[in-house]
Design a protein around this motif. Structure first.
Motif, PDB file in Angstrom:
ATOM      1  N   HIS A  28      10.662 -35.597   9.513  1.00  0.00           N
ATOM      2  CA  HIS A  28      11.512 -35.994   8.394  1.00  0.00           C
ATOM      3  C   HIS A  28      12.497 -34.866   8.186  1.00  0.00           C
ATOM      4  O   HIS A  28      12.130 -33.786   7.707  1.00  0.00           O
ATOM      5  N   LEU A  56      13.645 -40.247   8.591  1.00  0.00           N
ATOM      6  CA  LEU A  56      12.454 -40.199   9.436  1.00  0.00           C
ATOM      7  C   LEU A  56      12.854 -40.527  10.873  1.00  0.00           C
ATOM      8  O   LEU A  56      13.552 -41.514  11.118  1.00  0.00           O
ATOM      9  N   LEU A 107       9.306 -44.455   2.556  1.00  0.00           N
ATOM     10  CA  LEU A 107       9.446 -43.013   2.826  1.00  0.00           C
ATOM     11  C   LEU A 107       8.716 -42.158   1.796  1.00  0.00           C
ATOM     12  O   LEU A 107       9.077 -41.004   1.567  1.00  0.00           O
TER      13      LEU A 107
END
Ligand code: SF4
Ligand code: SF4
Length: 172
Positions: A131, A5, A113
């Motif tokens: 991402h 990310l 995540l």
């Protein structure tokens, strides 16, 4: 290659779609204060900064945990084993970016995540959150962000200080 990310404050509009998506995904409510990532808005100064967990290779939150409740998964993501957590809050104090908080029962929560498919990045229409496997520019941006650390204060205060410093150092 592993996806990570990345956050780019210069692209953030402060819309908070990301925190709404995160809190909905994790808690079933549209409540940015329950999100695992945050947006620090400076409305009178005209900028906003997404605050994210960097899943630090050397993660303070994990290193200080006295019960090994905080651990790193095989995917590199730093997670919490609630069964081992004593609620001491050491991880909250240790994260220099203000990215661990405690719930009403004292149990910490942080970004995991979304098991490899983060809701925040999917909802960010400005590409302030992405991402991806990343490129040199994104890794450079991330490394610069990770140098902006604050060891004192509440998570909110740390995020605020980090966001101010990031914006000051950015080109935007
Ligand atoms: S919670 Fe903080 S210290 Fe832990 S991995 Fe995320 S950014 Fe790093
Ligand atoms: S969705 Fe994207 S543009 Fe909107 S606040 Fe979050 S990071 Fe910023």
């Amino acid at each position: 290659m592993k996806k990570e990310l990345f956050a780019n404050p210069d692209l953030c509009t402060g819309c908070n779609r990301c925190t709404l998506a995160c809190s909905a995904n994790k808690e079933g409510v549209f409540q940015p204060s329950k999100a695992r990532m945050r947006v620090t808005n400076f409305p009178l100064r005209g900028f906003s900064v997404p605050n994210i967990c960097f899943q630090c290779p050397k993660a303070n939150c994990l290193e200080v945990c006295p019960t090994d409740a905080m651990f790193r998964g095989a995917d590199g993501v730093v997670r919490l084993n609630r069964d081992l957590c004593s609620g001491c809050g050491a991880c909250v104090t240790a994260c220099p970016y203000g990215m661990v908080e405690q719930d009403a029962k004292g149990i910490p929560y942080k970004c995991d995540l979304c098991d490899g498919d983060p809701a925040c990045a999917k909802e960010c229409h400005s590409e302030a959150l992405v991402h991806t496997t990343g490129d040199a520019a994104l890794f450079q941006l991330k490394a610069a962000q990770m140098k902006t650390r604050h060891n004192s204060g509440t998570p909110l205060e740390k995020r605020h200080k980090v966001a101010e410093a990031l914006k000051r150092n950015s080109r935007g």
